[in-house]
Scaffold this motif. Sequence first.
Motif, short mmCIF file in Angstrom:
data_model
loop_
_atom_site.label_atom_id
_atom_site.label_comp_id
_atom_site.label_asym_id
_atom_site.label_seq_id
_atom_site.Cartn_x
_atom_site.Cartn_y
_atom_site.Cartn_z
N ALA A 26 -5.34 7.39 3.39
CA ALA A 26 -4.37 6.25 3.74
C ALA A 26 -4.74 5.98 5.29
O ALA A 26 -4.60 4.77 5.64
N ILE A 77 5.70 -1.08 8.28
CA ILE A 77 5.60 0.51 7.42
C ILE A 77 7.04 1.19 7.21
O ILE A 77 7.88 1.00 8.02
N TRP A 97 -2.47 2.38 -4.14
CA TRP A 97 -2.07 3.90 -4.15
C TRP A 97 -3.32 4.53 -3.71
O TRP A 97 -4.16 4.46 -4.08
N VAL A 145 1.48 5.40 0.00
CA VAL A 145 0.90 6.67 0.20
C VAL A 145 1.87 7.73 -0.37
O VAL A 145 2.96 7.94 0.20
N HIS A 148 -3.27 -5.09 4.25
CA HIS A 148 -1.98 -5.07 3.23
C HIS A 148 -0.95 -5.73 4.09
O HIS A 148 -0.84 -5.57 5.46
N LEU A 190 5.31 4.88 2.98
CA LEU A 190 4.67 6.09 3.06
C LEU A 190 5.54 7.23 2.88
O LEU A 190 6.87 7.23 3.27
N TYR A 247 3.35 -1.26 4.17
CA TYR A 247 2.90 0.19 3.77
C TYR A 247 4.21 1.01 3.46
O TYR A 247 5.28 0.71 4.11
N ILE A 302 -5.18 2.05 6.07
CA ILE A 302 -4.05 1.34 6.96
C ILE A 302 -4.76 0.51 8.09
O ILE A 302 -4.34 -0.61 8.40
N PHE A 338 0.97 -1.03 0.06
CA PHE A 338 -0.12 -0.17 0.07
C PHE A 338 0.91 1.27 0.10
O PHE A 338 1.71 1.32 0.80
N CYS A 382 -2.11 -0.35 13.97
CA CYS A 382 -1.62 -0.92 12.85
C CYS A 382 -0.57 -2.22 12.88
O CYS A 382 0.36 -2.18 13.77
#
Length: 612
Positions: A43, A82, A36, A10, A52, A57, A55, A47, A8, A78
């Motif tokens: 976002a 990330i 996207w 962002v 997903h 970012l 991520y 999240i 994912f 989350c």
Amino acid sequence: MKHPIRVFLVDDDEDDFVLIRDFLEETEKTAFDLTWVDNYDQALTAILANRHDVYLLDYRLGDRDGLQLLREALKKGCQAPIILLTGQGDYEIDIEAMKAGAADYLDKSSVGADLLERSLRYAVERDRAEQKIREQATLLDVATDAIFLRDFNNSKILYWNKGSERLYGWKAEEAIGQSAKELLYRSPFPFADIQKALLNKGEWQGELQQISKEGKDIIIEGRWTLVRGDANEPKQILTVNTDITQRKQLEAQFLRAQRLESIGTLAGGVAHDLNNILSPILMTVQLLRMKEPDQKKQRWLDIIETSAKRGADLVKQVLSFSRGLKGERTVLQIGHLISEIHQIIKQTFPKFVYIQADYSTRDLRPIEGDATQLQQVLMNLCVNARDAMPDGGELDIIAENVTLDENYARIHVDAKPISYVRIKVSDTGTGIPPSIMDRIFDPFFTTKDVGKGTGLGLSTVIGIIKSHNGFLNVYSEVNQGTEFTFYLPVAETPENAIELRPSEELTHGKGEVILVVDDEIIIREATQNCLESYSYHVILAANGAEAIALYSEHQTKIDLVIIDMMMPFLDGAKTIRALERINPQIKIIAVSGLSSNRKVAENAGKQVKDFL
């Protein structure tokens, strides 16, 4: 990866999205599924849906930034890793991102297909590995066993699960880093044999004595596994310990009960034979007294009678131990017995023994029992306490009402979930060494000097208590003292106390004929002499078959049959039934060297008038 990694992204720059998409499409080792969005709010919603695997970012997101989104996402739960995308030279932001919990950071100016693929795949794999470890750790914490990991060489604890906390009382933060040898054992731990087994076989299993944080003794069943390092060197020991303290206590109680049961059976047989020896002596002494006017010889008879009675008292103690001596039972108040014993020992025990009693005669619930036997229990325990304090000390007697629950009954063999009166007799004396604790209730076992104890005191105590449907516990520490605690069940019906039968004067007969049946010749002859001295006429039979034949021949003349219950071939019960078939109105007195045969005699026939 069997399935595509769900990524994912962002980023508010569509060109950057296209670039990332193209990079991921170029990878050959790993498949990716890219989603996207270009703004903060969308976002965050996506999240927190946790759909997903990883991520990406971008740091710059208009009026808010990716670092802020990272912190908020992690704060709100989350679960996936990330990765923060930053510009060239944003090193301080990169450091802040890692502090905030980012799995990684990437410089957008140097990102290529290979670097991006490695970073994403590593983040996902590490997250999955950590998740597996967390799941395994959770399972270890749920386990009831104590599971911990220690260094092979210095025994330092490296991991400590919740089961270890529950068993030993030490929290993980208290135990980790400590030496297991010092933390879990009272004395230096003999590790050499276990270490040898681990090196030879890779594992060891056995029982060990350990202690808790509070100093409580614990018995564990250990299963230890050697963990080797990359160079096959002994590195760690994975330890799984199961608490078997209660199981071992129950096993000890069962073994003691079995041993006492077998000894009780033996003691009962010995008591029977001793009674057969002592009865003729006592009967003959009575006869000689009636015919011997010489005072000097009367004193000799006194000596014989006193010795024989001491032997008879000893037999009674043996019978009490073997649970054959029931005695007369009545509903009584144990507080009155304690009061009597308290007064006796205050007057007779040395002044350097401080005696304290704590009980309420009014509040204690009534029990059903034999007052004489229970007085003997209290006196024996008090005398033992006195003897354990040759230099003085404190003797306490405490009585109270208690109700035991199912949990207590499960871990004490003889206990039931009912109401009891609990009596504690404790001292501050020399204590009982652990090496002899299992033997203190064995008959004839004593630590006292020759001539100062028979070894029947405690065996009598436990026999009497068990015959009252109670049970006894003992706790002792060397040089600290001993506490005996016994439990007697509360009487179901506290009224209608049983009256003891008053003693009667011996009366002479008028020539009545009595058939005496006993396989012991000395008993037959002593009984004959005794009865004939009181003007009865006696016919003797040596066994059941002879008794039946003689009674068939002389039944019109025989007024009473005295019959021994324990005879070979045709015992007393069978003989009684045969005699009743000949004459349903026959009168019988049953006798035995064991009082436990009373029930057998009473059930043998309706014409059994008494039991001696």
